[in-house]
Design a protein around this motif. Structure first.
Motif, mmCIF file in Angstrom:
data_model
loop_
_atom_site.group_PDB
_atom_site.id
_atom_site.type_symbol
_atom_site.label_atom_id
_atom_site.label_comp_id
_atom_site.label_asym_id
_atom_site.label_seq_id
_atom_site.Cartn_x
_atom_site.Cartn_y
_atom_site.Cartn_z
ATOM 1 N N SER A 135 0.731 -1.391 0.026
ATOM 2 C CA SER A 135 -0.036 -0.048 -0.086
ATOM 3 C C SER A 135 0.809 1.300 0.063
ATOM 4 C CB SER A 135 -1.020 -0.147 1.257
ATOM 5 O OG SER A 135 -1.737 1.231 1.264
ATOM 6 N N ALA A 136 0.530 2.395 -0.778
ATOM 7 C CA ALA A 136 1.258 3.357 -0.976
ATOM 8 C C ALA A 136 0.503 4.474 -1.848
ATOM 9 C CB ALA A 136 2.552 3.400 -1.840
ATOM 10 N N GLY A 137 0.863 5.824 -1.264
ATOM 11 C CA GLY A 137 0.150 6.892 -1.880
ATOM 12 C C GLY A 137 -0.236 7.832 -0.726
ATOM 13 N N ALA A 138 -0.408 9.137 -1.142
ATOM 14 C CA ALA A 138 -1.002 10.201 -0.290
ATOM 15 C C ALA A 138 -2.638 10.186 -0.161
ATOM 16 C CB ALA A 138 -0.749 11.572 -1.029
ATOM 17 N N SER A 139 -3.235 9.472 -1.027
ATOM 18 C CA SER A 139 -4.753 9.207 -0.957
ATOM 19 C C SER A 139 -5.402 9.012 0.378
ATOM 20 C CB SER A 139 -5.402 8.366 -1.721
ATOM 21 O OG SER A 139 -4.786 7.003 -1.649
ATOM 22 N N GLY A 140 -4.715 8.351 1.258
ATOM 23 C CA GLY A 140 -5.380 8.228 2.566
ATOM 24 C C GLY A 140 -5.253 9.554 3.479
ATOM 25 N N ALA A 141 -4.248 10.178 3.333
ATOM 26 C CA ALA A 141 -3.985 11.592 3.912
ATOM 27 C C ALA A 141 -4.909 12.574 3.218
ATOM 28 C CB ALA A 141 -2.720 12.194 3.823
ATOM 29 N N ILE A 142 -5.034 12.583 1.904
ATOM 30 C CA ILE A 142 -5.936 13.265 1.349
ATOM 31 C C ILE A 142 -7.465 13.122 1.735
ATOM 32 C CG2 ILE A 142 -6.873 13.986 -1.258
ATOM 33 C CD1 ILE A 142 -3.952 13.499 -1.995
#
Length: 350
Positions: A135-142
């Motif tokens: 799992s990776a990416g800024a989408s969780g924070a977004i």
């Protein structure tokens, strides 16, 4: 005109940090882009980086995260799975960050990104606890920022006309993205974790925002600390030993190769006895290596692998000792060797 002026005044009152600029938003976007460029410069595919590349750059992967690398819960928020993934997330971060930084200020916005990023990574880790998901990416924070936005829209902080307009548009974006997240290969659990934690954090911000309190350091520190404690507690209570186990097993083939070296070539009896003695050291080392993994928390499949390897190692060590005794002329050693060969074949077939 008066109504328009009143609305502008209310909006200006709701965005007290607008004059400070948007350094945090641009900074976060810059860090995400920089990490992606570094990945690309080191050979990662621009469109679809491999799982190995993502893990090397800090993606969230359970055997590593719970196997001694908990910092991945944070670094995963800056690693992206291809340039399209990066561009979509940075566009969303820009759209939200510009507005929210004017309302929240730098400290609260950075707090929201970090805390919801950590919680979204933790949610993903929990949801995929039985899977091997990278799992990776800024989408969780977004999505966390979407949650903060949602909290703001439940208050009277923004003018009614602006609030109603944003409520419809933000709500539609959230629903569409969550539905799209049901598609295979998208980690929707991180989105939900970020959204829920963001809404809670937004509610915690509201009292200070309503009172026009400029100092956000205390509540921000408490929120980040709570997120870190939550992550640390989960990691401590759910250790995963797969990485340690696999690391230990990587050493096994070398011991096996050395242990089997005396067999399969012609040499003198004296030299062969010396080789068997040297090989015995490697089988003993392999046995010690496997025994050291005895206190690791492993899956049933890995426990079975270890047990089979222990049986195999013990049989090979016995084979080694019997071969030596046969060379020294001991009666019955040949028959025992044949029986051992059969037992080894059975283990290898499993």
């Amino acid at each position: 005109i008066e109504e328009s002026q009143a609305e502008e005044a209310a909006m200006a009152d709701a965005t007290p940090y607008a004059a400070q600029g948007h350094r945090v938003t641009y900074g976060l976007i810059g860090v995400n882009i920089l990490v992606f460029l570094l990945m690309a410069f080191t050979g990662a595919n621009l469109l679809a980086p491999s799982g190995e590349d993502l893990i090397r750059w800090g993606a969230n992967y359970l055997p590593y995260t719970l196997g001694g690398e908990p910092w991945r819960l944070f670094t995963a928020c800056f690693v992206h799975i291809g340039i399209l993934h990066l561009l979509l997330n940075m566009y969303a971060l820009f759209q939200q960050g510009i507005f929210l930084e004017s309302v929240l200020g730098r400290t609260r916005l950075l707090t929201a990104y970090i805390a919801t990023g950590l919680i979204s990574s933790l949610t993903s880790l929990w949801w995929h606890r039985n899977d091997m998901v990278v799992s990776a990416g800024a989408s969780g924070a977004i999505f966390g920022l979407f949650g903060v936005f949602g909290a703001l829209l439940t208050s009277k902080l923004l003018p009614d006309s602006v609030r109603k307009q944003l409520l419809g548009s933000i709500g539609a974006v959230i629903v569409i993205n969550l539905l799209y997240g049901l598609k295979a290969g998208i980690d929707n659990s991180a989105h939900v974790g970020g959204l829920v934690s963001g809404f809670i954090i937004g509610q915690l911000f509201l009292p200070g925002l309503k009172k026009k309190q400029r100092g956000a350091a205390r509540i921000s520190t408490a929120i980040v600390l709570a997120a870190v404690i939550a992550c640390g507690s989960y990691v401590a209570l759910h250790p995963d030993s797969r990485l340690q186990f696999e690391t230990a097993l990587e050493q096994f083939p070398a011991h096996e190769a050395k242990g089997l070296q005396p067999f399969g070539h012609d040499t003198t009896v004296v030299a062969l006895i010396g080789e068997l003695d040297a090989a015995q050291v490697h089988w003993d080392s392999a046995r010690t290596l496997l025994r050291r993994t005895g206190n690791l928390r492993l899956s049933d499949a890995d426990v079975r692998r270890r047990n089979l390897l222990e049986q195999y190692t013990e049989l090979r060590a016995q084979q080694n000792r019997l071969a030596r005794r046969q060379l020294l002329g001991e009666e019955g050693a040949a028959d025992s060797l044949n029986a051992l060969d059969t037992a080894i074949d059975k283990v290898l077939q499993q």
